[in-house]
Design an enzyme around this catalytic site. Structure first.
Site, PDB file in Angstrom:
ATOM      1  N   LYS A   9      -6.891 -18.625  -1.235  1.00 18.98           N
ATOM      2  CA  LYS A   9      -5.581 -18.012  -0.972  1.00 18.98           C
ATOM      3  C   LYS A   9      -4.532 -18.594  -1.929  1.00 18.98           C
ATOM      4  CE  LYS A   9      -7.215 -15.423   2.199  1.00 18.98           C
ATOM      5  NZ  LYS A   9      -7.387 -14.012   1.901  1.00 18.98           N
ATOM      6  N   ARG A  69       0.829  -1.214   0.000  1.00 19.23           N
ATOM      7  CA  ARG A  69       0.000   0.000   0.000  1.00 19.23           C
ATOM      8  C   ARG A  69       0.861   1.261   0.000  1.00 19.23           C
ATOM      9  NH1 ARG A  69      -2.840  -4.108   2.086  1.00 19.23           N
ATOM     10  NH2 ARG A  69      -5.105  -4.039   2.236  1.00 19.23           N
ATOM     11  N   GLN A 124      -8.751  -6.706   0.558  1.00 24.59           N
ATOM     12  CA  GLN A 124      -8.262  -6.373  -0.785  1.00 24.59           C
ATOM     13  C   GLN A 124      -9.374  -5.738  -1.608  1.00 24.59           C
ATOM     14  OE1 GLN A 124      -6.675 -10.102  -2.186  1.00 24.59           O
ATOM     15  NE2 GLN A 124      -4.833  -9.921  -0.917  1.00 24.59           N
ATOM     16  N   ASP A 177      -4.676 -14.676   7.732  1.00 22.65           N
ATOM     17  CA  ASP A 177      -3.460 -15.329   7.236  1.00 22.65           C
ATOM     18  C   ASP A 177      -2.802 -16.238   8.281  1.00 22.65           C
ATOM     19  OD1 ASP A 177      -3.748 -14.171   4.755  1.00 22.65           O
ATOM     20  OD2 ASP A 177      -2.581 -12.397   5.278  1.00 22.65           O
ATOM     21  N   ARG A 210      -6.879 -17.569  -8.858  1.00 20.86           N
ATOM     22  CA  ARG A 210      -7.532 -16.733  -7.833  1.00 20.86           C
ATOM     23  C   ARG A 210      -8.549 -15.767  -8.454  1.00 20.86           C
ATOM     24  NH1 ARG A 210      -3.180 -14.941  -3.529  1.00 20.86           N
ATOM     25  NH2 ARG A 210      -5.080 -14.655  -2.337  1.00 20.86           N
ATOM     26  N   ARG A 269       3.063 -19.501   3.364  1.00 21.19           N
ATOM     27  CA  ARG A 269       2.653 -19.657   4.766  1.00 21.19           C
ATOM     28  C   ARG A 269       2.642 -21.137   5.169  1.00 21.19           C
ATOM     29  NH1 ARG A 269       2.005 -14.351   6.013  1.00 21.19           N
ATOM     30  NH2 ARG A 269       0.873 -13.124   4.493  1.00 21.19           N
TER      31      ARG A 269
END
Ligand code: S3P
Length: 435
Positions: A348, A28, A172, A321, A126, A395
């Site tokens: 994700k 951002r 988002q 997350d 996605r 992750r």
């Protein structure tokens, strides 16, 4: 190269530690700096594959990026209206869902401009219909493969403000619509069912954009320019969560996490872990705080025994997350841990419900998939261990490493390299704490 192994023989985690810069805020900060008229310094910008993709896209749109001392970059932006000579290009977002969904908010507000966005194999699975719909309602055109997937083309238009009730909780999507709202005639309101991370809103305020929040309604008005001062990116609470989980699970550990972002819309995992019995001392920001600052502070973590818990849907966006780490803690806890209302995890970097259930089951956990989450049952003893495949998801790679350190037999992680998407120094940081 053989896959790395993580096991308990390496012992407890001890010492002071600073996590890498925040990924969400880095994306951002760079995007807002590129939309500003005056140059903006971003301190502590994350050097990772995802945030590199953002800088590359901004360069293609005409911004310049220079080094500005250790960890700092100076972005010479193009102002809110991207130069149309930069139109027609392909913007490659790599693996970054955040870039893919935020950038179109800017592009949508450029009448006469047209850009195609694409990314890696995981990005192509996605959905982007979630941003295409509100952007089309505002007056832009988004044409996606099969109506929903990348590659997709954004054609800018003369935008009009809308009120958008978000069908899925997503920071988002919220950010995309609010960014487009800066170009739209009138005002643009986004209504979310439950609060998600608010970094975009805090930055809008810092950039002196007319912005108001009323409960779950966020409203932005059209602006001519952004006025931004230096942005300092805090350390990433989501990256820290892996070390916090490791320090909680590996007996004898004590880790002090420094300079970490404590924005309450990002610290849901620490609250859930505390409820399970984790010892995490620190000044988490008060839930409901509505400010333009990004608070930072310290977390002092010690290993402890855990009990199962229930994570309710309203908590999900605040820990989105880290929910796979809740599953991991649940596998070591006594009793049942249930996560509900988390179907978004299927969209994700991988289908994280399927991946964590299969992954942890392969390490000996008693875990089941549900429609909107999972249920894990533990008896308070460590997982057995084995092999886990990250499926290219950063992750899951780090989750496998943490599982290994706390398991009986250790864990081998296939495609550990995936961690570089958000946390390139992960293995080095772990090694230093395992000292
Ligand atoms: C992010 C929002 C979340 C999160 C992602 C980063 C952001 O995605 O999972 O890692 O920076 O806004 P959703 O908006 O899809 O929930």
């Amino acid at each position: 190269m053989s896959a790395p192994r993580f096991d308990r023989a390496t012992g407890p985690l001890r010492g002071d530690y600073v996590p890498p810069p925040d990924k969400s805020i880095s994306h951002r900060a760079a995007l807002f700096a590129a939309m500003a008229d005056e140059p903006v310094t971003v301190r502590n910008y994350l050097a990772s594959l995802d945030t590199r993709s953002t800088l590359d896209a901004l360069l293609k749109l005409g911004a310049a990026v220079e080094d500005d001392g250790p960890g700092g970059i100076l972005i010479r932006g193009v102002g809110l209206h991207a130069p149309l000579e930069a139109t027609g290009g392909l913007l490659d977002v790599g693996n970054s869902g955040t870039l893919m969904r935020l950038l179109p908010g800017w592009l949508a507000g450029q009448p006469g401009g047209s850009w195609t966005i694409d990314g890696d194999e995981s990005i192509r699975r996605r959905p982007v219909d979630r941003i295409a719909e509100p952007l089309a309602a505002m007056g832009a055109e988004v044409a996606a493969r099969e109506g929903r997937f990348p590659p997709f083309t954004v054609r800018g238009g003369k935008l009009t403000g809308i009120t958008y009730e978000m069908p899925v909780p997503s920071a988002q999507v919220k950010s995309c619509v609010l960014i487009a709202g800066m170009f739209a005639e009138g005002s643009t309101t986004v209504v979310e069912a439950s609060q998600s991370r608010d970094h975009t809103e805090r930055l809008l305020r810092r950039a002196r954009v007319p912005f108001e929040r009323d409960g779950r309604r966020s409203t932005v008005a059209q602006v001519d320019e952004l006025e931004l001062e230096e942005i300092v990116v805090p350390a990433d609470a989501s990256s820290a969560a892996f070390i916090v989980a490791a320090a909680t699970l590996v007996p004898g550990s004590r880790v002090v996490v420094n300079d970490v972002g404590l924005n309450w819309t990002r610290t849901g995992f620490f609250r859930i872990a505390e409820r399970m019995g984790a010892v995490i001392l620190g000044d988490l920001e008060e839930p409901g705080t509505d400010t333009d600052a990004e608070p930072v502070g310290e977390l002092d973590v010690a290993s402890s025994k855990l009990e199962g818990t229930v994570v309710e849907p309203e908590e999900v966006p605040l820990a989105i997350d880290e929910l796979t780490l809740v599953a991991l803690l649940g596998a070591f806890a006594d009793g049942e841990t249930v996560v509900r209302g988390a179907e978004e995890l299927r969209f994700k970097e991988s289908n994280r419900i399927a991946a964590v259930v299969e992954g942890l089951r392969g390490l000996g956990a008693e875990i089941e998939e549900t429609d909107d989450g999972f249920v894990v049952r533990g008896d308070g003893s460590p997982l057995r261990g084995g092999t886990i495949d990250s499926r290219g998801d950063h992750r899951l790679a780090m989750l496998g490493a943490v599982a290994g350190l706390a398991s009986k037999e250790g864990v081998e992680v296939l495609d550990m390299k995936a961690a570089e998407v958000s946390y390139p120094g992960f293995e080095l940081d772990l090694a230093a704490l395992l000292g």
